[in-house]
Design a protein around this motif. Structure first.
Motif, PDB file in Angstrom:
ATOM      1  N   SER A  69      46.395  34.578  56.405  1.00  5.27           N
ATOM      2  CA  SER A  69      45.428  33.682  55.760  1.00  5.27           C
ATOM      3  C   SER A  69      46.179  32.577  54.842  1.00  5.27           C
ATOM      4  N   ASP A  70      45.418  31.707  54.198  1.00  2.17           N
ATOM      5  CA  ASP A  70      45.998  30.642  53.307  1.00  2.17           C
ATOM      6  C   ASP A  70      46.455  31.100  52.004  1.00  2.17           C
ATOM      7  N   ALA A  71      46.506  32.651  51.844  1.00  2.00           N
ATOM      8  CA  ALA A  71      46.633  33.178  50.416  1.00  2.00           C
ATOM      9  C   ALA A  71      48.246  32.846  50.194  1.00  2.00           C
ATOM     10  N   PRO A  72      48.718  32.903  49.042  1.00  2.00           N
ATOM     11  CA  PRO A  72      50.176  32.939  48.498  1.00  2.00           C
ATOM     12  C   PRO A  72      50.958  33.928  48.987  1.00  2.00           C
ATOM     13  N   LEU A  73      50.571  35.258  49.096  1.00  2.00           N
ATOM     14  CA  LEU A  73      51.076  36.502  49.390  1.00  2.00           C
ATOM     15  C   LEU A  73      50.137  37.139  50.366  1.00  2.00           C
ATOM     16  N   GLY A  74      50.752  37.923  51.244  1.00  2.00           N
ATOM     17  CA  GLY A  74      49.646  38.704  52.050  1.00  2.00           C
ATOM     18  C   GLY A  74      49.688  40.432  52.134  1.00  2.00           C
ATOM     19  N   VAL A  75      48.471  40.724  52.608  1.00  2.00           N
ATOM     20  CA  VAL A  75      48.468  42.181  52.811  1.00  2.00           C
ATOM     21  C   VAL A  75      47.915  42.322  53.880  1.00  2.00           C
ATOM     22  N   ARG A  76      47.973  43.551  54.480  1.00  2.59           N
ATOM     23  CA  ARG A  76      47.655  43.731  56.091  1.00  2.59           C
ATOM     24  C   ARG A  76      46.096  44.596  55.940  1.00  2.59           C
ATOM     25  N   ASN A  77      44.922  43.713  55.496  1.00  2.00           N
ATOM     26  CA  ASN A  77      43.840  44.160  55.500  1.00  2.00           C
ATOM     27  C   ASN A  77      42.903  43.006  54.913  1.00  2.00           C
ATOM     28  N   ASP A  78      41.568  43.132  54.918  1.00  2.00           N
ATOM     29  CA  ASP A  78      40.605  42.067  54.439  1.00  2.00           C
ATOM     30  C   ASP A  78      40.193  42.226  53.230  1.00  2.00           C
ATOM     31  N   ILE A  79      41.101  41.621  52.385  1.00  2.00           N
ATOM     32  CA  ILE A  79      40.890  41.749  50.846  1.00  2.00           C
ATOM     33  C   ILE A  79      41.583  40.525  50.370  1.00  2.00           C
ATOM     34  N   HIS A  80      40.883  39.520  49.199  1.00  2.25           N
ATOM     35  CA  HIS A  80      41.745  38.631  48.774  1.00  2.25           C
ATOM     36  C   HIS A  80      41.727  39.138  46.908  1.00  2.25           C
ATOM     37  N   CYS A  81      42.497  38.446  46.357  1.00  2.00           N
ATOM     38  CA  CYS A  81      42.568  38.767  44.943  1.00  2.00           C
ATOM     39  C   CYS A  81      42.928  37.380  44.088  1.00  2.00           C
ATOM     40  N   TYR A  82      42.150  37.307  43.012  1.00  2.84           N
ATOM     41  CA  TYR A  82      42.155  36.385  42.202  1.00  2.84           C
ATOM     42  C   TYR A  82      42.337  36.697  40.724  1.00  2.84           C
ATOM     43  N   ASP A  83      42.802  35.946  39.988  1.00  2.00           N
ATOM     44  CA  ASP A  83      42.524  36.159  38.235  1.00  2.00           C
ATOM     45  C   ASP A  83      42.190  34.658  37.913  1.00  2.00           C
ATOM     46  N   ALA A  84      41.665  35.123  36.543  1.00  2.00           N
ATOM     47  CA  ALA A  84      41.317  33.971  35.857  1.00  2.00           C
ATOM     48  C   ALA A  84      41.323  34.007  34.261  1.00  2.00           C
ATOM     49  N   ARG A  85      41.539  32.861  33.696  1.00  2.00           N
ATOM     50  CA  ARG A  85      41.628  32.977  32.218  1.00  2.00           C
ATOM     51  C   ARG A  85      40.495  32.191  31.606  1.00  2.00           C
ATOM     52  N   LEU A  86      39.640  32.864  30.998  1.00  2.00           N
ATOM     53  CA  LEU A  86      38.182  31.994  30.648  1.00  2.00           C
ATOM     54  C   LEU A  86      38.089  31.960  29.099  1.00  2.00           C
ATOM     55  N   ASP A  87      37.950  30.710  28.420  1.00  2.00           N
ATOM     56  CA  ASP A  87      37.434  30.403  27.279  1.00  2.00           C
ATOM     57  C   ASP A  87      36.087  31.256  27.081  1.00  2.00           C
ATOM     58  N   ALA A  88      36.165  31.394  25.638  1.00  2.00           N
ATOM     59  CA  ALA A  88      34.596  32.003  25.154  1.00  2.00           C
ATOM     60  C   ALA A  88      33.423  30.956  25.745  1.00  2.00           C
TER      61      ALA A  88
ATOM     62  N   VAL B 268      40.280  37.796  30.239  1.00  2.00           N
ATOM     63  CA  VAL B 268      41.126  37.671  31.387  1.00  2.00           C
ATOM     64  C   VAL B 268      40.547  38.464  32.537  1.00  2.00           C
ATOM     65  N   VAL B 269      40.090  38.052  33.722  1.00  2.00           N
ATOM     66  CA  VAL B 269      39.519  38.818  34.591  1.00  2.00           C
ATOM     67  C   VAL B 269      40.340  38.675  36.065  1.00  2.00           C
ATOM     68  N   VAL B 270      40.239  39.904  36.807  1.00  2.00           N
ATOM     69  CA  VAL B 270      40.869  40.085  38.130  1.00  2.00           C
ATOM     70  C   VAL B 270      39.884  40.404  38.930  1.00  2.00           C
ATOM     71  N   ALA B 271      39.601  39.710  40.114  1.00  4.87           N
ATOM     72  CA  ALA B 271      38.686  39.881  40.880  1.00  4.87           C
ATOM     73  C   ALA B 271      38.999  39.975  42.592  1.00  4.87           C
ATOM     74  N   PHE B 272      38.533  40.893  43.120  1.00  3.56           N
ATOM     75  CA  PHE B 272      39.001  41.257  44.559  1.00  3.56           C
ATOM     76  C   PHE B 272      37.668  41.089  45.449  1.00  3.56           C
ATOM     77  N   ASP B 273      37.901  40.254  46.404  1.00  3.15           N
ATOM     78  CA  ASP B 273      36.715  40.131  47.422  1.00  3.15           C
ATOM     79  C   ASP B 273      37.228  40.706  48.635  1.00  3.15           C
ATOM     80  N   ILE B 274      36.239  41.686  48.965  1.00  8.70           N
ATOM     81  CA  ILE B 274      36.493  42.924  50.005  1.00  8.70           C
ATOM     82  C   ILE B 274      35.470  42.794  51.142  1.00  8.70           C
TER      83      ILE B 274
END
Length: 254
Positions: free
Chosen positions: A162-181, A234-240
């Protein structure tokens, strides 16, 4: 744990408090978050390719001696401090806020982890992904990651090819976000996929559900949910892909 008997179709967002499943090993402490246990009646502690998300603590001057992993993909996300890696392939690597480590263990990979006495206390996430097939070729990825953009998702890893920076061998994407209040972002999702998110720091609402620090939410609705920060977070999200074929013979994740 989510306390509801509503079927999944009537309860598209599940939440869970900080896990009580922990291993205390002195200077090394781990807390295992199992997304599958959030759904009543779900017969798997994992959720599709995502086996577990582990909150790990290492005190300065801690050594996790050389050990083997098999048939799992281990992603080390370090938002502050450093985690030092070495392995039997001769790699000596430092994972920090500017780098991500993905160990595609396959049929077997030996590694050790360490913090030096001069390093700060370490709190990180280690994410265990189930591969689609057993005994794949082992490999290691250690790459710089882009600077985070405030109040936006940063893509960390995704399916190999996929176009992700690093790869794993199944259908899952991971993201992080730093959110202001008092800011909001929409959870990343794809048609037919579900999203698990973990609040590493701060306090949020996922849809209408309050999700605080070290708590989780699993969104199974067709429409994407919004994450709103009640304070800096700070939140980490996994699209599965919940229907992806998975193996369940990993050393730890299973």
């Amino acid at each position: 744990m989510e306390h509801t008997d509503a079927p999944q179709s009537e309860r598209p967002i599940y939440t869970a408090p900080r896990t009580e499943i922990a291993q205390e090993q002195g200077r090394f402490r781990t807390y295992f978050n199992f997304p599958g246990r959030m759904v009543p009646g779900h017969d798997d502690h994992g959720y599709g390719p995502l086996a577990t998300v582990v909150e790990s603590f290492m005190d300065p001057g801690t050594l996790i001696r050389m050990h083997q992993h098999r048939n799992e993909e281990i992603i080390s996300w370090v938002p502050e401090g450093v985690m030092r890696h070495d392995d039997r392939e001769g790699n000596e690597l430092v994972t920090d806020p500017e780098h991500l480590l993905v160990m595609n263990a396959g049929r077997g990979f030996w590694h050790a982890e360490e913090t030096h006495g001069s390093d700060p206390p370490l709190r990180m996430l280690q994410c265990f992904v189930r591969p689609h097939s057993l005994d794949l070729d082992p490999k290691l990825q250690h790459e710089p990651i882009s600077e985070p953009t405030q109040n936006a998702w940063r893509h960390l890893f995704g399916p190999e090819g996929s176009d992700a920076p690093l790869g794993v061998r199944n259908d899952i994407h991971c993201y992080d976000a730093r959110l202001d209040a008092d800011t909001s972002v929409t959870l990343p999702t794809r048609p037919g996929w579900h999203t698990y998110c973990y609040v590493f720091d701060g306090s949020t609402e996922v849809g209408d559900e309050a999700v605080g620090e070290t708590e989780s939410a699993l969104v199974t609705a067709d429409e994407a949910a919004t994450v709103t920060a009640a304070e800096d977070s700070v939140v980490v999200a996994f699209d599965i892909n919940p229907d992806a074929p998975v193996t369940r013979q990993g050393t730890i994740g299973r």
